[in-house]
Design an enzyme around this catalytic site. Structure first.
Site, PDB file in Angstrom:
ATOM      1  N   GLY A  45       8.007   6.032   1.906  1.00 51.03           N
ATOM      2  CA  GLY A  45       7.531   4.527   2.138  1.00 51.03           C
ATOM      3  C   GLY A  45       6.699   3.946   1.041  1.00 51.03           C
ATOM      4  O   GLY A  45       7.079   4.440  -0.299  1.00 51.03           O
ATOM      5  N   ASN A  46       6.309   2.789   1.206  1.00 53.77           N
ATOM      6  CA  ASN A  46       5.330   2.172  -0.114  1.00 53.77           C
ATOM      7  C   ASN A  46       4.019   1.653   0.351  1.00 53.77           C
ATOM      8  O   ASN A  46       3.607   1.773   1.538  1.00 53.77           O
ATOM      9  CB  ASN A  46       6.328   0.892  -0.500  1.00 53.77           C
ATOM     10  CG  ASN A  46       6.746  -0.043   0.582  1.00 53.77           C
ATOM     11  OD1 ASN A  46       5.978  -0.681   1.108  1.00 53.77           O
ATOM     12  ND2 ASN A  46       7.935  -0.373   0.587  1.00 53.77           N
ATOM     13  N   HIS A  47       3.478   1.167  -0.252  1.00 56.14           N
ATOM     14  CA  HIS A  47       1.859   0.514  -0.201  1.00 56.14           C
ATOM     15  C   HIS A  47       1.821  -1.053   0.306  1.00 56.14           C
ATOM     16  O   HIS A  47       0.731  -1.358   0.272  1.00 56.14           O
ATOM     17  CB  HIS A  47       1.072   0.678  -1.569  1.00 56.14           C
ATOM     18  CG  HIS A  47       0.688   2.126  -2.094  1.00 56.14           C
ATOM     19  ND1 HIS A  47      -0.004   2.826  -1.432  1.00 56.14           N
ATOM     20  CD2 HIS A  47       1.332   2.625  -3.225  1.00 56.14           C
ATOM     21  CE1 HIS A  47      -0.031   3.898  -1.852  1.00 56.14           C
ATOM     22  NE2 HIS A  47       0.713   4.053  -3.062  1.00 56.14           N
ATOM     23  N   SER A  48       2.753  -1.422   0.749  1.00 62.86           N
ATOM     24  CA  SER A  48       2.803  -2.783   1.267  1.00 62.86           C
ATOM     25  C   SER A  48       1.954  -2.768   2.270  1.00 62.86           C
ATOM     26  O   SER A  48       1.851  -2.029   3.180  1.00 62.86           O
ATOM     27  CB  SER A  48       4.131  -3.186   1.746  1.00 62.86           C
ATOM     28  OG  SER A  48       4.027  -4.577   2.270  1.00 62.86           O
TER      29      SER A  48
END
Ligand code: C5P
Length: 419
Positions: free
Chosen positions: A215-218
């Site tokens: 995933g990512n930090h958005s």
């Protein structure tokens, strides 16, 4: 209480109507005092049947009264309205809005409304029948025509077993939109009425096995801000949301949840032909694992197995291609985002210009990221680049304010496309 660093201390009147949602307004008062503002709470008599004056006094740190005849020497009914920088009425009941339309002054709150020259934000909450009644509809129209902002309420669970339109928007949302009006009093004019806006937000999750993902930090904050501001400017908004760290959904927005880039691609591709504006604010994973294990991957003795990745579709580029192929109407406005850091090949803006050309969208919002900027923060700064060659710098400010600037560019482009 001291003002937050860099913030200006403003005078805010919070008018509380007599509805069950009055208890939620306590959090809104908190939002303002924590920002260092001076808050005066003016409940109606019936509001005090739901929440006591002592609660409002403790939260605001100021005396609370409902009557014009209390503390007559202070001429409060004139003074509070005159000195206010913002009046927020929440919950705005059908009765309170009717009294405001009629110009009544039979309690301190309505009298204050007659002396306030600042932006006034009505946050309605009532049962669906009352919200949809022609009398309320007409009253809302009159208040808006006089320059007040009347939010469209959320849909969902009302008091008792009822569900429908008429729910008070989340206190956090009321706080964000109030801050927007403090920064920009005309930010919520209804210039997008009837415009269908499709927005993606948040990060995608690319599954490795039933419990793990890449995933990512958005945080989804910028996409959610766009959805909430567009909806309150009158647009019909669908928000396709990946993983976010957001408290609550924006009011009056149709929210669809997805996990992976491929699910996001399916939703956006299916929904874009019916949209006038498509905004790709989501942080889409460029790669996904080639295979998803059916059972949880075990540690094993041999240590971690390498993860083989494959490329995800570029959804934004795909939408631009679909428009060129006639699958999406030519008038549809497509907006992309670029999170850039400068490097040896050029600055943030250079990379943004190149990306606008590469993606072929109409508008590209360029954010400078890294060193704690943009990702997960409440504030943002950047540029809005258009295919026509205009470049608008957006000064540092809240993501809600940034959303309002982006939607200005969108609103300016919409009539050109309506053929
Ligand atoms: O190329 P880059 O990832 O920087 O482009 C960012 C823009 O492209 C954003 O608007 C993002 O939502 C979109 N995007 C996409 N599909 C991908 C990757 C990014 O639509 N696979």
């Amino acid at each position: 209480m001291a003002s937050a660093p860099g913030a200006e201390r403003r005078h805010i009147v919070v008018g509380v109507g007599g509805g069950i949602a009055a208890y939620k307004v306590c959090s809104v008062i908190r939002h303002f005092t924590e920002a260092g503002h001076d808050v005066r709470v003016i409940p109606t008599r019936s509001a005090l049947r739901f929440v006591g004056a002592a609660t409002f006094e403790a939260l605001s740190g100021n005396p609370v009264t409902t009557e014009v005849f209390d503390n007559v020497d202070e001429v409060a009914h004139v003074a509070l309205g005159r000195q206010a920088d913002l009046v927020v009425i929440a919950p705005a009941t059908a009765d309170l809005m009717a009294r405001a339309v009629a110009g009544r002054a039979d309690d301190l709150l309505t009298a204050t409304l007659l002396t306030a020259h600042c932006p006034v934000l009505f946050v309605p909450a009532m049962h669906t029948e009352m919200w949809e009644h022609p009398a309320t509809v007409a009253n809302v129209a009159v208040l808006r025509s006089r320059g007040a902002t009347v939010l469209t309420p959320a849909s969902g669970r009302l008091t008792g077993a009822d569900t429908g339109a008429g729910r008070l928007p989340e206190p956090t949302e009321i706080g964000l939109l109030s801050d927007l009006l403090l920064a920009r009093p005309d930010a919520l004019v209804r210039d997008l009425a009837g415009v269908r806006v499709l927005i993606s937000a948040g990060g995608t999750r690319e599954a490795l096995d039933p419990v793990r993902y890449l995933g990512n930090h958005s945080s989804g904050k910028q996409g959610y801000a766009l959805a909430r501001v567009a909806a309150q400017r009158g647009a019909e908004v669908t928000l396709v949301s990946g993983a976010v760290s957001q408290p609550g959904e924006p009011a009056a927005v149709d929210v669809v949840h997805i996990d992976s880039a491929r699910e996001l691609s399916e939703e956006m591709t299916a929904r874009a032909p019916a949209a006038d504006v498509v905004i790709m604010a989501a942080a889409v994973a460029d790669f996904r694992p080639v295979g998803v294990a059916g059972a949880k991957i075990k540690k094993g003795d041999a240590g971690p197995a390498p993860i083989e990745l494959t490329t995800n579709p570029d959804i934004l580029a795909g939408l631009v291609r679909a428009r060129a192929a006639g699958e999406i109407p030519a008038r549809t406005i497509i907006v992309g985002f670029a999170a850039e850091t400068g490097d040896a090949d050029g600055g943030v803006l250079d990379h943004g210009r190149a990306k606008l050309r590469r993606k072929g969208c109409d508008l590209l919002v360029v954010n400078a990221v890294g060193e704690g900027r943009a990702f997960g923060t409440d504030d943002n700064t950047g540029w809005i680049l258009t295919a026509a060659g205009t470049e608008t710098g957006v000064p540092y400010g809240s993501k809600t304010l940034m959303a309002s600037r982006i939607l200005d560019e969108v609103a300016a482009s919409v009539p050109d496309r309506q053929d």
